[in-house]
Write an enzyme that holds these catalytic residues in place. Structure first.
Site, PDB file in Angstrom:
ATOM      1  N   LYS A  10      14.327  24.040  17.612  1.00  0.00           N
ATOM      2  CA  LYS A  10      14.371  23.368  18.917  1.00  0.00           C
ATOM      3  C   LYS A  10      15.806  23.218  19.450  1.00  0.00           C
ATOM      4  CE  LYS A  10      10.116  20.671  18.226  1.00  0.00           C
ATOM      5  NZ  LYS A  10       9.575  19.296  18.336  1.00  0.00           N
ATOM      6  N   TYR A  50       2.863  23.006  25.150  1.00  0.00           N
ATOM      7  CA  TYR A  50       2.538  21.635  24.730  1.00  0.00           C
ATOM      8  C   TYR A  50       1.404  21.031  25.559  1.00  0.00           C
ATOM      9  CZ  TYR A  50       6.383  21.259  21.384  1.00  0.00           C
ATOM     10  OH  TYR A  50       7.200  21.408  20.282  1.00  0.00           O
ATOM     11  N   ASN A 113      13.403  16.584  16.909  1.00  0.00           N
ATOM     12  CA  ASN A 113      13.156  16.704  15.467  1.00  0.00           C
ATOM     13  C   ASN A 113      13.291  18.148  14.962  1.00  0.00           C
ATOM     14  OD1 ASN A 113      10.815  17.666  16.560  1.00  0.00           O
ATOM     15  ND2 ASN A 113       9.459  16.189  15.595  1.00  0.00           N
ATOM     16  N   HIS A 116       9.485  23.043  15.258  1.00  0.00           N
ATOM     17  CA  HIS A 116       8.035  23.018  15.459  1.00  0.00           C
ATOM     18  C   HIS A 116       7.414  24.003  14.486  1.00  0.00           C
ATOM     19  CE1 HIS A 116       4.045  23.634  17.171  1.00  0.00           C
ATOM     20  NE2 HIS A 116       4.278  24.923  17.017  1.00  0.00           N
ATOM     21  N   GLU A 127      -0.140  30.861  19.113  1.00  0.00           N
ATOM     22  CA  GLU A 127       1.275  30.613  19.445  1.00  0.00           C
ATOM     23  C   GLU A 127       2.125  31.872  19.243  1.00  0.00           C
ATOM     24  OE1 GLU A 127       0.991  25.846  18.362  1.00  0.00           O
ATOM     25  OE2 GLU A 127       2.254  27.138  17.125  1.00  0.00           O
TER      26      GLU A 127
HETATM   27  N1  ATP Z   1       6.317   9.216  19.910  1.00  0.00           N
HETATM   28  C1  ATP Z   1       6.978  10.290  20.302  1.00  0.00           C
HETATM   29  N2  ATP Z   1       8.089  10.185  21.084  1.00  0.00           N
HETATM   30  C2  ATP Z   1       8.771  11.275  21.506  1.00  0.00           C
HETATM   31  N3  ATP Z   1       8.445  12.549  21.160  1.00  0.00           N
HETATM   32  C3  ATP Z   1       7.371  12.706  20.363  1.00  0.00           C
HETATM   33  C4  ATP Z   1       6.587  11.603  19.894  1.00  0.00           C
HETATM   34  N4  ATP Z   1       5.573  12.096  19.121  1.00  0.00           N
HETATM   35  C5  ATP Z   1       5.727  13.426  19.118  1.00  0.00           C
HETATM   36  N5  ATP Z   1       6.805  13.801  19.850  1.00  0.00           N
HETATM   37  C6  ATP Z   1       7.294  15.173  20.074  1.00  0.00           C
HETATM   38  O1  ATP Z   1       6.181  16.015  20.334  1.00  0.00           O
HETATM   39  C7  ATP Z   1       6.109  17.042  19.337  1.00  0.00           C
HETATM   40  C8  ATP Z   1       4.677  17.345  19.058  1.00  0.00           C
HETATM   41  O2  ATP Z   1       4.056  16.202  18.514  1.00  0.00           O
HETATM   42  P1  ATP Z   1       3.032  16.346  17.281  1.00  0.00           P
HETATM   43  O3  ATP Z   1       2.379  15.028  17.125  1.00  0.00           O
HETATM   44  O4  ATP Z   1       2.206  17.571  17.473  1.00  0.00           O
HETATM   45  O5  ATP Z   1       4.069  16.522  16.084  1.00  0.00           O
HETATM   46  P2  ATP Z   1       4.191  17.607  14.949  1.00  0.00           P
HETATM   47  O6  ATP Z   1       2.862  18.254  14.732  1.00  0.00           O
HETATM   48  O7  ATP Z   1       4.884  17.021  13.789  1.00  0.00           O
HETATM   49  O8  ATP Z   1       5.238  18.557  15.614  1.00  0.00           O
HETATM   50  P3  ATP Z   1       5.123  20.009  16.187  1.00  0.00           P
HETATM   51  O9  ATP Z   1       3.795  20.127  16.911  1.00  0.00           O
HETATM   52  O10 ATP Z   1       6.305  20.099  17.117  1.00  0.00           O
HETATM   53  O11 ATP Z   1       5.256  20.910  15.016  1.00  0.00           O
HETATM   54  C9  ATP Z   1       6.887  16.473  18.139  1.00  0.00           C
HETATM   55  O12 ATP Z   1       7.417  17.459  17.295  1.00  0.00           O
HETATM   56  C10 ATP Z   1       7.976  15.697  18.842  1.00  0.00           C
HETATM   57  O13 ATP Z   1       9.055  16.550  19.248  1.00  0.00           O
END
Ligand code: ATP
Length: 139
Positions: A10, A50, A113, A116, A127
């Site tokens: 990212k 997303y 974070n 992805h 994807e």
């Molecule tokens: N509470 C939050 N506040 C801000 N950003 C968030 C929050 N929760 C998730 N995100 C962002 O949205 C992305 C997708 O959320 P998801 O719950 O699918 O997390 P993940 O499955 O761990 O990550 P990813 O889908 O990116 O691999 C997260 O990686 C993060 O960047």
């Protein structure tokens, strides 16, 4: 079983010039980078990617972060690659991520974070197809 999964390094990571460090963790975990490309996501691409989070309060912030700087899109291959990469990434919130995971090592916050990874084999296929053709992937 050998699988392929989709990964994004990212903008928070490309901005800090740590894509090589992240790739080192991926490779040390036994995953092979079989396709890789740098791309600056458009707002439309980020919104499509997303779309499942469209109703979440952080959606606008997420799209903004994902389009702020270039990303590195990747296809990773290996034994149980989908689950293995989720393990290597660590928990979404870096404060809850296990030691040695990419998010524990590098993530700045729950939003920024660093990586992805696909959450299922089915989504991995969807994807990967958004960014790569079969000819791009050299296993
Ligand atoms: N509470 C939050 N506040 C801000 N950003 C968030 C929050 N929760 C998730 N995100 C962002 O949205 C992305 C997708 O959320 P998801 O719950 O699918 O997390 P993940 O499955 O761990 O990550 P990813 O889908 O990116 O691999 C997260 O990686 C993060 O960047």
């Amino acid at each position: 079983m050998t699988e392929r999964t989709f990964s994004i390094i990212k903008p928070d990571a490309t901005r800090r010039n740590i894509t090589g460090k992240i790739n080192a963790v991926i490779e040390e975990a036994g995953l092979r980078i079989v396709a890789q490309r740098r791309v600056h996501l458009t707002e439309e691409q980020a919104k499509t990617f997303y779309a499942v989070h469209a109703e979440r309060p952080f959606y606008g912030e997420l799209v903004g972060q994902m389009t702020a700087e270039p990303v590195v899109v990747q296809v990773l291959q290996g034994d149980n690659a989908v689950a293995r990469y989720r393990e290597v990434m660590g928990a979404t919130n870096p404060e809850q991520a296990a030691d040695g995971t990419i998010r524990k090592l590098f993530a700045l916050s729950i939003g920024e974070n660093s990586v992805h990874g696909s959450d299922s084999l089915e989504n991995a296929g969807i994807e990967i197809a958004q960014f790569f053709t079969d000819a791009d992937i050299v296993g």
